[in-house]
Write a protein that holds these residues in place. Structure first.
Motif, PDB file in Angstrom:
ATOM      1  N   THR A 138      49.077  43.715  45.601  1.00 41.72           N
ATOM      2  CA  THR A 138      49.842  44.564  44.694  1.00 41.72           C
ATOM      3  C   THR A 138      51.212  43.920  44.503  1.00 41.72           C
ATOM      4  O   THR A 138      51.658  43.121  45.332  1.00 41.72           O
ATOM      5  CB  THR A 138      50.038  45.974  45.269  1.00 41.72           C
ATOM      6  OG1 THR A 138      50.923  45.893  46.401  1.00 41.72           O
ATOM      7  CG2 THR A 138      48.716  46.594  45.690  1.00 41.72           C
TER       8      THR A 138
ATOM      9  N   GLN B 132      44.546  48.690  42.916  1.00 43.43           N
ATOM     10  CA  GLN B 132      43.577  49.488  43.666  1.00 43.43           C
ATOM     11  C   GLN B 132      42.342  49.743  42.809  1.00 43.43           C
ATOM     12  O   GLN B 132      41.199  49.706  43.305  1.00 43.43           O
ATOM     13  CB  GLN B 132      44.195  50.812  44.090  1.00 43.43           C
ATOM     14  CG  GLN B 132      43.261  51.691  44.918  1.00 43.43           C
ATOM     15  CD  GLN B 132      42.976  51.113  46.280  1.00 43.43           C
ATOM     16  OE1 GLN B 132      43.857  50.997  47.120  1.00 43.43           O
ATOM     17  NE2 GLN B 132      41.715  50.723  46.517  1.00 43.43           N
ATOM     18  N   GLU B 133      42.546  49.973  41.519  1.00 49.11           N
ATOM     19  CA  GLU B 133      41.424  50.164  40.596  1.00 49.11           C
ATOM     20  C   GLU B 133      40.548  48.915  40.548  1.00 49.11           C
ATOM     21  O   GLU B 133      39.304  49.007  40.535  1.00 49.11           O
ATOM     22  CB  GLU B 133      41.951  50.498  39.195  1.00 49.11           C
ATOM     23  CG  GLU B 133      40.863  50.725  38.161  1.00 49.11           C
ATOM     24  CD  GLU B 133      41.426  51.003  36.771  1.00 49.11           C
ATOM     25  OE1 GLU B 133      40.618  51.053  35.816  1.00 49.11           O
ATOM     26  OE2 GLU B 133      42.656  51.144  36.640  1.00 49.11           O
TER      27      GLU B 133
ATOM     28  N   ASN C  41      38.559  48.791  43.753  1.00 47.39           N
ATOM     29  CA  ASN C  41      37.542  49.844  43.745  1.00 47.39           C
ATOM     30  C   ASN C  41      36.362  49.472  42.850  1.00 47.39           C
ATOM     31  O   ASN C  41      35.194  49.712  43.203  1.00 47.39           O
ATOM     32  CB  ASN C  41      38.147  51.167  43.276  1.00 47.39           C
ATOM     33  CG  ASN C  41      39.109  51.761  44.294  1.00 47.39           C
ATOM     34  OD1 ASN C  41      39.130  51.358  45.459  1.00 47.39           O
ATOM     35  ND2 ASN C  41      39.917  52.723  43.869  1.00 47.39           N
TER      36      ASN C  41
ATOM     37  N   LEU D  76      42.527  44.873  49.332  1.00 47.40           N
ATOM     38  CA  LEU D  76      43.832  45.137  48.754  1.00 47.40           C
ATOM     39  C   LEU D  76      44.923  44.833  49.780  1.00 47.40           C
ATOM     40  O   LEU D  76      44.891  45.336  50.905  1.00 47.40           O
ATOM     41  CB  LEU D  76      43.936  46.600  48.313  1.00 47.40           C
ATOM     42  CG  LEU D  76      45.207  46.960  47.538  1.00 47.40           C
ATOM     43  CD1 LEU D  76      45.133  46.410  46.109  1.00 47.40           C
ATOM     44  CD2 LEU D  76      45.419  48.468  47.517  1.00 47.40           C
TER      45      LEU D  76
ATOM     46  N   ASP E  56      48.524  45.648  50.197  1.00 46.39           N
ATOM     47  CA  ASP E  56      49.568  46.535  49.672  1.00 46.39           C
ATOM     48  C   ASP E  56      50.925  46.013  50.138  1.00 46.39           C
ATOM     49  O   ASP E  56      51.276  46.115  51.316  1.00 46.39           O
ATOM     50  CB  ASP E  56      49.334  47.959  50.159  1.00 46.39           C
ATOM     51  CG  ASP E  56      50.295  48.956  49.526  1.00 46.39           C
ATOM     52  OD1 ASP E  56      51.243  48.532  48.836  1.00 46.39           O
ATOM     53  OD2 ASP E  56      50.096  50.170  49.738  1.00 46.39           O
TER      54      ASP E  56
END
Length: 360
Positions: free
Chosen positions: A273, A293-294, A297, A309, A311
């Motif tokens: 991210t 995140q999308e 997913n 991910l 972060d």
């Protein structure tokens, strides 16, 4: 009567190596010149009884000088300026080293731009014996933009968090990071292509401004030695700056990872991210919040569970960036590398205990 005088024995000749010799271990992207593209590209040597090293560079080398990073026996990378012609490098090896001593020399194109090295030959001292460099089992492939290329750092990519992470893990590391480039295949800050196109090419987007190489050549990924074991992607800032919508960015990212998965069917992908653009008042300018995140997913929903991910929320503050451009400063890159190292260790990857090719 005259007698011919015997010519004195000239002694052993210097050892001359060419790019393509098995003892010259390449990393990064090289064209047929042979010359480097993309920051951090270079070569490694493992040599017995090494006392001197000269690199002869051709006309495709960045003019008037190109910055390189030089590391001897895994010491810190020092910055040197080299140019077309003969360049004798200061190795700093002891003059009284015992016979049979082995040395590892690593050289890379350090600049985040103007980073072309046209290597015509590598000349070692007489009696030097080139050996085979054995790469690390851990091999990172980093993909990104200026935030990964070390833009604005005095030592360029050698001070950037991907490079520092690779060094911490005693790993090999290729860094395909292009300042100003979007992931989307659009013109952006002087780049005529986005990384989703250019990553699959030998040349970086600087090809557009050269007189000798104004085209792009598909990269043969079989030339990557070793094949990457882990792939890390930190990109999107320039897409946001070019007003690419979040939905369009997600779609481009997913298509890009589809292509990467063909190349790297078993490797874990680390999707970063953004840490954002820190401001003096403590606020952080964010972009594409929730989109990464999308992406992860959706990869999982398609059955690809080997995508993770990373972060980076809170990783970078205003103290960690250059105030004028909000890019990480030297201490900021060190901080990011340290935090990513912690993340990787929690994930399950530990640094190697020693380099695979050892000096002695």
């Amino acid at each position: 009567m005259t007698f011919a005088t015997a010519s004195p024995n000239p002694g052993p000749k210097q050892v001359v190596l060419k790019v393509g010799d098995p003892s010259v271990h390449l990393n990064g992207r090289w064209d047929a010149a042979p010359g480097t593209w993309w920051t951090g590209s270079g070569f490694k040597l493992f040599v017995e009884d090494l006392t001197s090293l000269t690199v002869n560079l051709g006309s495709h080398t960045t003019q008037p000088v190109a910055a390189i990073g030089l590391s001897v026996n895994y010491g810190p990378f020092t910055t040197l300026n080299v140019s077309e012609g003969t360049n004798e490098l200061p190795l700093g090896l002891p003059t009284n080293a015992k016979k049979g001593s082995k040395s590892v020399v690593r050289i890379n194109a350090q600049g985040w731009q103007n980073n072309r090295l046209n290597v015509e030959s590598i000349v070692l001292n007489a009696n030097a014996k080139p050996l085979t460099y054995n790469p690390s089992k851990i091999a990172f492939q980093f993909i990104g933009d200026s935030l990964s290329a070390g833009q604005f750092l005095d030592n360029g990519v050698d001070g950037a968090w991907p490079f520092l992470t690779g060094e911490t893990f005693k790993a090999e590391h290729n860094i395909n990071a292009q300042p100003g480039a979007a992931l989307t295949d659009i013109e952006s800050f002087g780049n005529v292509h986005g990384v989703s196109f250019q990553f699959f090419r030998t040349e970086d987007t600087g090809y557009f401004d050269t007189t000798d190489h104004n085209f792009t050549t598909p990269w043969n990924f079989k030339r990557d030695d070793p094949e990457p074991s882990h792939v890390a992607i930190h990109i999107g800032a320039n897409d946001a700056s070019q007003n690419i919508t979040a939905d369009a960015f997600v779609n481009t990212y997913l298509t890009f990872t589809d292509r990467l998965r063909v190349l790297y069917p078993h490797q874990p992908f680390f999707v970063f991210t953004p840490w954002g653009w820190p401001n003096a008042d403590g606020t952080i300018g964010q972009y594409y919040q929730g989109s990464y995140q999308e992406i992860v997913n959706k990869r999982h929903a398609e059955g690809d569970k080997n995508v993770f991910l990373v972060d980076t929320t809170g990783w970078v503050t205003f103290a960690d960036v250059f105030p004028a451009n909000q890019h990480p400063n030297p201490a900021g890159h060190v901080k990011i590398a340290g935090l990513f190292t912690q993340w990787l260790e929690k994930w399950g990857l530990s640094p190697e205990h020693q380099w695979s090719t050892l000096a002695s």
